[in-house]
Design an enzyme around this catalytic site. Sequence first.
Site, PDB file in Angstrom:
ATOM      1  N   ASP A 160       0.867  -1.293   0.086  1.00  0.00           N
ATOM      2  CA  ASP A 160       0.032  -0.057  -0.019  1.00  0.00           C
ATOM      3  C   ASP A 160       0.694   1.247   0.109  1.00  0.00           C
ATOM      4  O   ASP A 160       1.882   1.216   0.744  1.00  0.00           O
ATOM      5  CB  ASP A 160      -0.806  -0.176   1.248  1.00  0.00           C
ATOM      6  CG  ASP A 160      -1.964   1.189   1.321  1.00  0.00           C
ATOM      7  OD1 ASP A 160      -2.702   1.156   0.292  1.00  0.00           O
ATOM      8  OD2 ASP A 160      -1.919   1.737   2.171  1.00  0.00           O
ATOM      9  N   TYR A 176       4.788   6.801  -0.165  1.00  0.00           N
ATOM     10  CA  TYR A 176       4.772   7.504   1.286  1.00  0.00           C
ATOM     11  C   TYR A 176       5.530   6.495   2.149  1.00  0.00           C
ATOM     12  O   TYR A 176       6.187   6.781   3.126  1.00  0.00           O
ATOM     13  CB  TYR A 176       3.327   7.584   1.797  1.00  0.00           C
ATOM     14  CG  TYR A 176       2.616   8.581   0.786  1.00  0.00           C
ATOM     15  CD1 TYR A 176       2.723   9.830   1.190  1.00  0.00           C
ATOM     16  CD2 TYR A 176       1.736   8.240  -0.091  1.00  0.00           C
ATOM     17  CE1 TYR A 176       2.041  10.897   0.712  1.00  0.00           C
ATOM     18  CE2 TYR A 176       0.916   9.089  -0.686  1.00  0.00           C
ATOM     19  CZ  TYR A 176       1.200  10.602  -0.459  1.00  0.00           C
ATOM     20  OH  TYR A 176       0.551  11.605  -1.246  1.00  0.00           O
ATOM     21  N   LEU A 177       5.398   5.112   1.890  1.00  0.00           N
ATOM     22  CA  LEU A 177       5.794   4.146   2.556  1.00  0.00           C
ATOM     23  C   LEU A 177       7.538   3.964   2.775  1.00  0.00           C
ATOM     24  O   LEU A 177       8.199   3.910   3.721  1.00  0.00           O
ATOM     25  CB  LEU A 177       5.503   2.670   2.303  1.00  0.00           C
ATOM     26  CG  LEU A 177       6.031   1.488   3.132  1.00  0.00           C
ATOM     27  CD1 LEU A 177       5.659   1.679   4.704  1.00  0.00           C
ATOM     28  CD2 LEU A 177       5.277   0.224   2.520  1.00  0.00           C
ATOM     29  N   GLU A 205       1.465  -0.532  -5.087  1.00  0.00           N
ATOM     30  CA  GLU A 205       0.588   0.945  -5.534  1.00  0.00           C
ATOM     31  C   GLU A 205       1.574   2.204  -5.564  1.00  0.00           C
ATOM     32  O   GLU A 205       1.842   2.585  -4.738  1.00  0.00           O
ATOM     33  CB  GLU A 205      -0.660   1.076  -4.251  1.00  0.00           C
ATOM     34  CG  GLU A 205      -1.525   2.294  -4.632  1.00  0.00           C
ATOM     35  CD  GLU A 205      -2.459   2.372  -3.558  1.00  0.00           C
ATOM     36  OE1 GLU A 205      -3.504   2.945  -3.828  1.00  0.00           O
ATOM     37  OE2 GLU A 205      -1.935   2.263  -2.401  1.00  0.00           O
ATOM     38  N   ASP A 217     -10.359   1.824  -4.083  1.00  0.00           N
ATOM     39  CA  ASP A 217     -10.719   3.003  -3.487  1.00  0.00           C
ATOM     40  C   ASP A 217     -11.573   3.813  -4.423  1.00  0.00           C
ATOM     41  O   ASP A 217     -12.371   3.135  -5.631  1.00  0.00           O
ATOM     42  CB  ASP A 217      -9.228   3.876  -3.438  1.00  0.00           C
ATOM     43  CG  ASP A 217      -8.465   2.918  -2.501  1.00  0.00           C
ATOM     44  OD1 ASP A 217      -9.186   2.531  -1.712  1.00  0.00           O
ATOM     45  OD2 ASP A 217      -7.212   2.900  -2.614  1.00  0.00           O
TER      46      ASP A 217
END
Length: 560
Positions: free
Chosen positions: A206, A210-211, A252, A321
């Site tokens: 996911d 960002y991760l 993603e 989403d």
Amino acid sequence: MSPRPIESADLWWRNAVYYCLDIQVFQDSDGDGDGDIQGLISRIRYLAELGVTCLWLMPFFPTADRDDGYDITDFFAVDPRLGTLGDLVELVRVARANGMRVIVDFVMNHTSAEHPWFQASRASKDSPFRDWYVWRDAPPPNPDAPVFPGLEDSTWTKDERTGQYYLHHFRAHQPDLNIAHPEVQAQIERNLGLWLELGVSGFRIDAVPYLFSGADRHSSERPGTDYDGEGHLRQIARFVTRRMGETMLLGEVNLPHEQQLEWFQAEGKAAGLHVQFDFVSMQRLFLSLARKDAHPLAAALRDRPDLPPTAQWANFVRNHDELTLDKLAPEELEEVFAAFAPEEHMRLFGRGIRRRLPTMLGDARAVRLVYTLMFSLPGVPVLFYGEEIGMGEQLAVEGRYAVRTPMQWEADASAGFSTAPSRRWSRPMPDGEWGPDRVNVADQRRDPTSLWRHMQQLTTMYRDAPALAWSALEIIGVRQKAVLAHVCRTDDWAMLALHNLGDGRESVRLEVRAESGPVSLIDRFDDSSMTIDGMLELDLDAYGWRWLQVSPADATIRRV
């Protein structure tokens, strides 16, 4: 060259048919109103019959339940509403026995604010868990914008207990983990190792940007903040393949194509991700549908970079989403909104649509055309549960949940989902034209002309031609603006595909030649054949298509 059988087996993720589902709304086995793992197990044969070869499970972990399971309170367990670890092992075994691998959502960008780690972190500035999250005395001068505008005003929230601010790119109740911290990295490997030991074959990661973002995002103001996100991803890739050689990572990564390439490969070394969603082409597809003009999609596909041998693009129409359109220019976004989400309550976050494809397009022919196009492209197809029967959404449900309604199995009030009264379900299902009495699995499996049967045919044709997933893509710039024409080609296999994105009949003329003589074209849908040595003229009905296998594979095909 087309893949040898051993290559298709070793690199199984390059030509699998993926199916994403939320266990909680798929099938209830015990009558409590929530879907569960045993309910899913009872439907594995159905998924195998459809042609699914890889099952992607949305989060099934214990949760505070404020973000449909993405706000996790324990990464090492199963939500008791859904089952047990033993149930999960049984699911993996039954799926494997039916020719299906299982991958699971990996969501360690953040936790729930109720997670014991965060509760310990916020207890004191001197807590040994303090640096497991990202704390600052004040937000940085130029903080990232919230991922969910309108729901959050900032990515930093003050914690009154210690007076410091914590980082959360998503919701305030989902604090970001400090992935730069060695102890957090160790927990990530322990978590991945657990699910691999239980038999899963990979992970959908996911929010990759960002991760695995830079140290300025994933560090506190304390020492030891140096962090290489791509290097960490490579480390994770080495770990999972060391534990189980067939493991894949599906990312993603909603970025422009060239930036996506960095997550596949860096400095000539695999960066870790085996498969990434092609967000750019998906968004241009909807612009093309709104305009009835194939050019936006054709341009995106022309720009798709070539990938390393072990990597693959994931083709999809919409995911779990909102239908995000953030890579479109503002005026393009408004075009798509006007066509497919004309009312404000159909939109989300100023960038997305919370509807499913059939309600957006309003034409069954167009729906079939879109999925046919998806399966015709090099890459792997990804289906979201219910797409195979043309499920609609329930706009009375808040936010993204509008498209995450219970699966519609039967033509009755319960839809075959649960024996519990519907008031006990986690959310209601569509009604009216899109209710289960009109849209359901049972009716469509009995109907040889149904969308379900069409999707089953597409999965069969895709799996019967593994060269398609491995092929190179050539876009042919035909004169008919509504028609996308492309050739998928390996050294010894080729397919010409034409798809009419418009509601009018089109006639396409192409020059088809080979040095060795006449060219044979076999229609992959009805096995009819023709021989061409020069001019090819094909008629396409409104929202029509043709898939033609080309022999010899090196034949040249160009517009007239």
